[in-house]
Design an enzyme around this catalytic site. Sequence first.
Site, PDB file in Angstrom:
ATOM      1  N   ASP A 170       6.111  -2.139   0.456  1.00 15.71           N
ATOM      2  CA  ASP A 170       5.856  -0.786   0.936  1.00 15.71           C
ATOM      3  C   ASP A 170       4.892  -0.153  -0.070  1.00 15.71           C
ATOM      4  O   ASP A 170       5.279   0.158  -1.188  1.00 15.71           O
ATOM      5  CB  ASP A 170       7.186  -0.019   1.001  1.00 15.71           C
ATOM      6  N   TRP A 213      13.351   5.084  -0.988  1.00 11.51           N
ATOM      7  CA  TRP A 213      12.680   4.355   0.095  1.00 11.51           C
ATOM      8  C   TRP A 213      13.105   2.899   0.085  1.00 11.51           C
ATOM      9  O   TRP A 213      13.315   2.294   1.144  1.00 11.51           O
ATOM     10  CB  TRP A 213      11.163   4.486   0.000  1.00 11.51           C
ATOM     11  N   LYS A 238      -0.191   9.486   2.610  1.00  9.81           N
ATOM     12  CA  LYS A 238      -0.254   9.705   1.164  1.00  9.81           C
ATOM     13  C   LYS A 238      -1.672   9.462   0.654  1.00  9.81           C
ATOM     14  O   LYS A 238      -2.281  10.324   0.069  1.00  9.81           O
ATOM     15  CB  LYS A 238       0.728   8.786   0.412  1.00  9.81           C
TER      16      LYS A 238
END
Length: 353
Positions: A168, A101, A192
């Site tokens: 993030d 990511w 999540k």
Amino acid sequence: MKKINFSAGPAILPASVITQAAAAVEDLDGSGLSILEISHRSKAFDAVLVEAEALVRELLNVGDEYGVLFLSGGASTQFFFTAMNLLNPDETAGYLDTGSWSAKAIKEAKLFGHVNVVASSKESNYNHIPKGYTVPGDLKYLHLTSNNTIFGTQFQSFPETDAPLVADMSSDIFSRRIPLERFGIIYAGAQKNLGPAGATLVIVRKDLLGTVERQLPSMLDYRVHIKGSSTFNTPPVYPIYVMMLTLRWIKEQGGLTAMEAHNERKAKLLYDEIDRNPKFTGTVSDDESRSLMNVTFVCTDDADTGRFLAAAEAAGCDGIKGHRSVGGFRASIYNSMPYEGVETLVNVMKEFN
Ligand SMILES: *Cc1c(COP(=O)(O)O)cnc(C)c1O
């Protein structure tokens, strides 16, 4: 049989949230309307937005100098949104490369300005959080991925720098206390730790905005969404509603102090078994880098892998197969995973021979 959901995302939600979310699909709080059919400009939805924002502010201690936004497009949209709104072509942003990511965020940021990859653990397949690097002084911001969902690593503390941090936090937001004042932007896809897929939470320090020269399309300008209180266009109404329910649940549990203790206790149970049981080996190279959210491990003897997966599935443990870039297993034990869920998995490991 009700399964125990160890999926990395979209992921487990509190059982009480699922019940309330299901009821609101039929009838939102006795209004005679479904949450799926109400206007995003209705009083009922305005109350949802107001409560969701208030809970975000209360739980994370977010002051008025920050905007709190509920957007769409996922964390992947924030990879470019952040750089587009903060970074001029002649300026440099620092990035910590700790997983796939992060690497994607780096690729997107390069479209807008200079990127200095300050540290990377790529050479060792991202099996740890880098240490012992120096952050250069002239960065517009320093971007990091607080929890690396795929590789099972997590920053236990944040790097020293005068630059604002841009993070993030898709897979560990609201899982622990954080020094909020060090962050310029925090973003997280909901799926999540917060709710179903479709909404993205963004917390952005307002004084960082308006410093880029480029023209920004309205939908890609944080200031437009702050001004419009997340209803510049139609926001993802239902995911935001479920996020609000989850935030209420976190508060009822005792907020982030309680979440942190709950998550530490669950992770310890599982890591202790990985370390004790010769049949299993953790994939993260140092204990300090281990994630409390995504626990990655392999069978010491690869020949056991299929059999262990079948044993776990027979006990109702769903979604523990590891990401293809790591292999083995990944147990995602987000906020909503009960302690008993982890106990079930650990018992399968104990009995496995
Ligand atoms: C899942 C995840 C993403 C991707 O989120 P999307 O909402 O699918 O764009 C980005 N970063 C992290 C850390 C993630 O866990």
